[in-house]
Design a protein around this motif. Structure first.
Motif, short mmCIF file in Angstrom:
data_model
loop_
_atom_site.label_atom_id
_atom_site.label_comp_id
_atom_site.label_asym_id
_atom_site.label_seq_id
_atom_site.Cartn_x
_atom_site.Cartn_y
_atom_site.Cartn_z
N LEU A 450 1.02 -1.09 -0.05
CA LEU A 450 -0.08 -0.04 -0.24
C LEU A 450 0.95 1.25 0.08
O LEU A 450 1.91 1.24 0.57
N LEU A 452 0.01 5.09 1.37
CA LEU A 452 -0.58 5.86 2.19
C LEU A 452 -0.46 7.32 1.79
O LEU A 452 0.73 7.71 1.96
N ALA A 468 -5.52 5.27 0.53
CA ALA A 468 -4.63 4.18 0.45
C ALA A 468 -4.60 3.59 -1.15
O ALA A 468 -5.77 3.44 -1.65
N ALA A 506 -5.87 -1.96 3.84
CA ALA A 506 -6.07 -0.56 4.10
C ALA A 506 -6.86 -0.29 5.51
O ALA A 506 -6.55 0.60 6.29
N LEU A 517 -10.56 5.18 -0.36
CA LEU A 517 -9.99 4.28 -1.10
C LEU A 517 -10.84 4.36 -2.47
O LEU A 517 -12.28 4.51 -2.53
#
Lengths: 665, 268
Positions: A450, A452, A468, A506, A517
């Motif tokens: 991921l 972020l 994410a 996430a 998201l």
């Protein structure tokens, strides 16, 4: 004369007329013993004992009638001359008794031998019958399991028995050739000739018939065969049936006329297949011939196949094949069917070059003329990828891979398109496909993770949520960012699965912060989306109203209802919804009115267009007008990709309230 | 594929005379039918057939004894016919109890007879086959059980070569057997000849035409060629009584009336 001398004479006489399988010495000793017995009879014992001598003589192997005659000759003159015999008056009686004993033994022997013979005969008959049964069983097995066609017919041509191999070869149902006329299986043009030859065989004129000829299939088609015919005879050795062995030589025949036609041709259209096309292309490239290759993919062929039926689809394919062949005409080149709805044409260049665009247009012109199946006019259109003048070292398979990629890209854009394959672009596409194809392995190996990013309130510059995104730490290419990952995922079937995985990861990763998201269009339309979201919320403890899910506007404005249903249920759960890729069309606004949306995320393309806003530009003015309208109905506006203070200020100025981008990281 | 149906075994034919049963009758046997006897009697009017049979049978015995002396202990008797006096296994086993014999004939009654006779004889067996199929015969399990082809073999073709027509190429046939045999193997062979009594023999050919086994007599030269690739032992190819007679007086003054040439030869 003594006994031994007479025995030698006797033995010599007997072995001249009969054979016993013993050494002469042995025979002579045996006969000398018999002489001893006879002398005793002459002296005193009386003639009756002589019957035993006759019997012994026969049993010793001298059993033929001639032996007794020879013996009496020898003995009648020899016995009286033996020095030990002084009185020969009993001689006739002794010899008569000997003859009687001999006859008795011979009679018994003959009886035993005839008994033997009967036994042997019974035994032989049993053996033969067993052999016959085994032989018939064997024949039956050969007959039924043989790959050769076999037919037994009477002399008039009535089929008494035909095996399945023959019925299959000629396209008859099993068991249906019985009682048919053999002559009806002959090709009309060979019928009279074959019948004459069969008759000759039965008449004993020829020995065997073995030749190539033609039979007629049940559907009337010609079947090339080799036949070997022989005559079966009955117990009186009279001919009563013909046995015909039939071998399918159509392959052989085709081979001679058209080298390995079956291996290199598409059975449906009769066009050369991919293998043949590649071979021909290789040959042309190898000889330095200038060529162009047009790779055709029929557009919406499935519509015909699924909509009207497979037969109609097959008809259309044959029609396309015919028209392309006709179009090629006498020009040097080849038309081939590469796969289901893909065709290819290779054209050798005439002096002065070739207008490939003209050919592509012409192809679609001839294909679009409707053809009729059961009164319904159907037609084909093709998307065409062209490679012009490939270099001589091009590998045909590589070339077709390039056209294949170009076709796929073209088809994403629409129908009846054509393009010249751009080698550079093609190389990029190819690289992309190669990468996309290795995503499952990367996922399993933990290379996916991921990224972020903070979502910031533009006015206060406070972090209101965490976005994410997917990233790929590629061992060879380094980190592939979210944008690249999204592009790659488009070429795989993994976007839904991976999307759900990212959601779970996430939710666990944001630790109390609100999570933003973006879902892919496929994910939004996935019937399992709601269940996945519920599961993730349950497992992570994230409050529903702390989850913001971005949904592409395109997935909601033209869907079949699943995406809208998902959206509705998510909103009911308390999840906040974000319309992404916003700002392209006026339809986007309709979505806002119709759907329960909390925020919009401006399209990246819109953002990059107003990086240096010109207040007089129409686009800038329309964006400046759009944002307040959205804000007015209480919907947040998120601006992605902000990299400068200037950009942040401008967007804040037109009314946007949220932002992401390098500036805030 | 042959012209006739070779997969159907010929039945037992007791009407049509068989050479095996005619031979049995001429040797004084009772294993024969009226047709066989009638043919034999016709033959006797044309040729000294009883003597021919007797002398041929005696040659068989002398040849087998000679082969046993030469160290041969296994025998393949082609066209063995009806077991009658002086069968090969009797001669061989008397001399060497470990000897092995396989008889081959295609006449079912002759084979049945042999089977009955050999039931209790572990060292001898009979195979029903046509001697014109050497590959089949030499591969047959019954043959392989008793006979080791890597060791010298006594191949007996006594009084049978005349049953093979030129069309079936007896010379090539013998060569096929020869090629399969181990060095040191012997061939004992006798066959009808025209040389002594061409007219009588022509009559015999006519008579045998009405039997299961037509005959094809040959000249000395033609019969000699059957031994190609073998080395004839003394005295070479001669009339049967002249081949190593047991006693000089047995030969008589007219050996040619035997009407069969005989010889024994060794594969080198």
């Amino acid at each position: 004369m003594d006994r031994a001398e007479l025995a030698i004479r006797w033995a010599a006489a007997l072995t001249q007329v009969a054979y016993v399988a013993r050494d002469r010495d042995v025979i002579e000793r045996e006969l000398a013993d018999l002489l001893g017995a006879l002398v005793a009879c002459l002296r005193a014992d009386g003639p009756d004992e002589a019957t035993g001598v006759g019997r012994a003589l026969a049993e010793s192997g001298f059993h033929q009638p001639v032996c007794v005659r020879v013996s009496i000759d020898v003995l009648s003159s020899g016995l009286p001359r033996l020095t030990e015999v002084d009185d020969a008056t009993r001689l006739p009686g002794v010899l008569a008794a000997l003859a009687a004993g001999f006859a008795d033994a011979t009679r018994r022997r003959l009886f035993a031998e005839q008994q033997d013979l009967r036994d042997a005969l019974v035994h032989a008959r049993n053996t033969v019958e067993r052999d016959l049964r085994a032989s018939e069983a064997r024949f039956g097995e050969v007959f039924t399991t043989s790959a050769l066609g076999m037919v037994i017919s009477d002399l008039g041509g009535g089929v008494a028995r035909a095996n399945e191999a023959l019925e299959e070869m000629l396209g008859y149902k099993p068991g249906t050739l019985f009682r048919k006329r053999l002559d009806d299986l002959f090709h009309p043009q060979d019928r009279a000739y074959l019948r004459t030859r069969y008759d000759e065989l039965a008449d004993g004129v020829g020995h065997q018939l073995d030749e190539r000829t033609r039979f007629l299939r049940a559907d009337g088609e010609t079947q090339w065969v080799r036949v070997a015919v022989s005559v079966l005879r009955d117990r009186d050795d009279l001919p009563d049936h013909h046995v015909t062995m039939v071998q399918d030589i159509s392959d052989l025949h085709l081979l001679e006329h058209h080298i390995s036609h079956q291996g290199t041709h598409d059975p449906l259209t009769g066009l050369p297949n991919r293998q043949a096309f590649v071979g021909r292309l290789e040959e042309a490239l190898g000889t330095g011939q200038e060529v162009s290759v047009l790779h055709l993919g029929l557009d919406d062929f499935a519509v015909t196949n699924d909509g009207i039926g497979r037969a109609a689809g097959d008809h259309l394919l044959r029609e396309v094949a015919a028209r392309l062949t006709q179009l090629l005409g006498e020009q040097p080149g080849i038309v081939a069917r590469l796969a289901g709805d893909e065709f290819a044409m290779m054209l050798e260049h005439p002096p002065g070059g070739l207008d490939v665009g003209g050919v592509a247009t012409e192809i679609n012109d001839v294909l679009s003329e409707p053809t009729y199946v059961d009164g319904q006019g159907i037609a084909a259109w093709a998307t065409i990828a062209v490679v012009s003048l490939p270099s001589a070292d091009t590998k045909p398979d590589e070339l077709l891979r390039a056209t294949d990629i170009a076709l796929r890209k073209l088809k994403q854009r629409g129908r009846r398109q054509w393009c010249v394959v751009d080698p550079v672009q093609n190389q990029l596409y190819r690289e992309q496909y190669r990468l996309a194809a290795t995503i499952p392995g990367a996922w399993e190996n933990g290379e996916l993770g991921l990224e972020l990013r903070p979502v910031v309130a533009l006015a206060e510059r406070t972090v209101v949520a965490t976005e994410a995104l997917l990233r790929w730490e590629h061992p060879e290419y380094g980190v592939l960012g979210p944008q690249r990952c999204a592009e790659l995922l488009l070429d795989t079937g993994l976007s839904v699965l991976l999307g759900h995985w990212v959601l779970g990861q996430a939710a666990a990763a944001v630790e109390g912060s609100a999570l933003y998201l973006e879902l892919s269009a496929e994910q939004v339309a996935d019937p399992d989306l709601v269940m996945q979201v519920r599961r993730v919320l349950g497992e992570s403890g994230l409050d529903a109203d702390r989850l913001e899910l971005g949904m592409p506007v395109c997935s909601l404005s033209i869907g079949d209802g699943v995406a809208e249903d998902n959206l509705g249920v998510l909103v009911d759960l308390g999840v906040r919804t974000v319309l992404t890729d916003f700002g392209h069309t006026r339809g986007d606004l309709a979505c806002l009115e119709d759907l329960p949306i909390h925020s919009v995320r401006m399209s990246g393309a819109v953002v990059s267009r107003v990086v240096r806003p010109d207040p007089a530009a129409l686009f800038t003015r329309s964006v400046a007008g759009l944002v307040p309208m959205v804000r007015e109905v209480g919907i947040s506006v998120l601006v992605p990709g902000i990299s400068t203070e200037e950009q942040a200020k401008w967007w804040m100025g037109v009314g946007a309230d949220l932002g992401t981008g390098p500036l805030f990281s | 594929m042959t012209e006739s149906s070779s997969w159907v075994p010929e039945g037992v034919n007791t009407e049509l005379p068989s050479a095996a049963r005619v031979y049995d009758y001429l040797l004084g046997g009772g294993h024969n039918f009226p047709g066989d006897r009638a043919l034999a009697e016709e033959l006797v009017r044309l040729l000294p057939a009883r003597d021919m049979s007797r002398l041929n049978r005696a040659f068989l015995r002398r040849a087998v004894l000679h082969l046993l002396d030469a160290g041969i202990t296994q025998f393949l008797d082609l066209g063995s016919g009806i077991p009658t006096v002086g069968n090969v296994h009797e001669i061989a086993l008397a001399a060497d109890p470990t000897a092995r014999v396989v008889y081959v004939d295609y006449e079912p009654v002759a084979v049945a007879h042999s089977e009955m006779l050999l039931r209790e004889v572990p060292n001898a067996d009979v195979l029903r086959a046509d001697m014109r199929e050497p590959e089949k015969i030499l591969r047959a399990p019954r043959v392989r059980e008793l006979i080791d082809l890597s060791a010298p073999l006594g191949l007996l073709m006594v009084g049978v070569a005349q049953f093979i027509p030129d069309d079936d190429d007896p010379w090539a046939l013998v060569a096929r057997y020869r090629d399969a045999l181990a060095p040191g193997s012997h061939l004992a062979l006798s066959a009808f000849t025209w040389d002594n009594a061409p007219e009588g023999m022509a009559g015999a050919v006519e008579v045998f035409r009405h039997s299961q086994d037509p005959i094809f007599p040959r000249t000395h030269q033609e019969i000699l060629r059957l031994f190609d690739g073998f080395e004839l032992v003394e005295p070479g190819l001669v009339y049967t009584p002249l081949w190593r007679p047991e006693r000089a007086e047995d030969v008589g003054d007219n050996a040619a009336r035997s009407n069969l040439y005989a010889g024994v030869a060794r594969k080198t």
